[in-house]
Motif scaffolding. Sequence first.
Motif, PDB file in Angstrom:
ATOM      1  N   ALA A 146       0.817  -1.218   0.000  1.00 10.35           N
ATOM      2  CA  ALA A 146       0.000   0.000   0.000  1.00 10.35           C
ATOM      3  C   ALA A 146       0.844   1.259   0.000  1.00 10.35           C
ATOM      4  O   ALA A 146       0.330   2.349  -0.249  1.00 10.35           O
ATOM      5  N   ALA A 149       0.228   3.155  -3.035  1.00 12.49           N
ATOM      6  CA  ALA A 149      -1.157   3.399  -3.444  1.00 12.49           C
ATOM      7  C   ALA A 149      -1.435   4.860  -3.766  1.00 12.49           C
ATOM      8  O   ALA A 149      -2.401   5.168  -4.462  1.00 12.49           O
ATOM      9  N   ALA A 156      -3.235   1.720  -8.083  1.00 11.76           N
ATOM     10  CA  ALA A 156      -4.042   0.508  -7.934  1.00 11.76           C
ATOM     11  C   ALA A 156      -3.232  -0.756  -8.209  1.00 11.76           C
ATOM     12  O   ALA A 156      -3.601  -1.849  -7.770  1.00 11.76           O
ATOM     13  N   CYS A 158      -0.693  -1.572  -6.827  1.00  9.02           N
ATOM     14  CA  CYS A 158      -0.157  -2.077  -5.563  1.00  9.02           C
ATOM     15  C   CYS A 158      -0.946  -3.294  -5.104  1.00  9.02           C
ATOM     16  O   CYS A 158      -0.421  -4.146  -4.369  1.00  9.02           O
ATOM     17  N   LEU A 159      -2.207  -3.404  -5.534  1.00  7.99           N
ATOM     18  CA  LEU A 159      -3.013  -4.565  -5.159  1.00  7.99           C
ATOM     19  C   LEU A 159      -2.435  -5.838  -5.771  1.00  7.99           C
ATOM     20  O   LEU A 159      -2.450  -6.901  -5.138  1.00  7.99           O
ATOM     21  N   ALA A 162       0.551  -6.658  -3.698  1.00  6.95           N
ATOM     22  CA  ALA A 162       0.109  -7.222  -2.416  1.00  6.95           C
ATOM     23  C   ALA A 162      -0.297  -8.678  -2.581  1.00  6.95           C
ATOM     24  O   ALA A 162      -0.006  -9.524  -1.716  1.00  6.95           O
ATOM     25  N   ALA A 163      -0.964  -8.996  -3.684  1.00 13.03           N
ATOM     26  CA  ALA A 163      -1.358 -10.385  -3.938  1.00 13.03           C
ATOM     27  C   ALA A 163      -0.132 -11.279  -4.109  1.00 13.03           C
ATOM     28  O   ALA A 163      -0.097 -12.405  -3.605  1.00 13.03           O
ATOM     29  N   ILE A 189      -9.351 -11.444  -2.444  1.00 17.50           N
ATOM     30  CA  ILE A 189      -9.028 -10.158  -3.058  1.00 17.50           C
ATOM     31  C   ILE A 189     -10.048  -9.823  -4.142  1.00 17.50           C
ATOM     32  O   ILE A 189     -10.495  -8.677  -4.270  1.00 17.50           O
ATOM     33  N   VAL A 193     -12.307  -6.517  -4.178  1.00 13.19           N
ATOM     34  CA  VAL A 193     -12.332  -5.583  -5.306  1.00 13.19           C
ATOM     35  C   VAL A 193     -13.760  -5.397  -5.816  1.00 13.19           C
ATOM     36  O   VAL A 193     -14.179  -4.280  -6.151  1.00 13.19           O
TER      37      VAL A 193
END
Length: 213
Positions: A146, A149, A156, A158-159, A162-163, A189, A193
């Motif tokens: 994040a 972010a 976005a 960054c998601l 993160a995954a 996730i 979303v």
Amino acid sequence: MRVEQSTRRLAVDLLPAALVRLLFRPRAFFVDEPARGSLLGPLVTGLACIETATLLGEVLRMAGVRGVLIPWPFHQTVMVSGVEPSLASQTPEGLLMSVLVAPLAGALLLALVAGAGHYMVRTVAPAGTAGFGATFRVVCYSAVAALGAWVPYIGALCLVHAAAIGVAGVRVMHRLPARRAATAVVSPIALLVTVFGVMQVLAAVALLVFNYG
């Protein structure tokens, strides 16, 4: 070799070297992370990253920068739709409210994602996995992504990072094959979303109705 949580300082994972290692070598990071122990350190790390992203994002929005990822669904704007933020959310009071709410909303979000993620872990591997604490630890550390972010228009992504961190963490902590780990991480996730997207659309509709109704 894993070290006991009791031998670590509370904020040791906030050190730049640890954050860089987590961002770019997550598998190596989680190999040294205990599956059990205090969750305060990971929680502090995750919330600190969320708070930092929220503060930077709100400052940019107040400066008139568009395309900044809105971290919480109650904001009356959509990231790249061209809908302008409401005036109320661009005031110093709005910034203060976001900064104060971020840790509470972040903690709730981390707990919900960890709960959904651990349910999926137990679904794809009913036996032989670590407990909920291990999943919560992975989710908290995944929040380090994040930190990016606030970057306009591309925050976005960054998601996705993160995954990737989450998959690496679940593989190591729960000793799962890559495909099962990916299933356990991506499913919650995707749900998050979807919920976030629906709430953003509803917020945009409400804003349009308020302005032009």
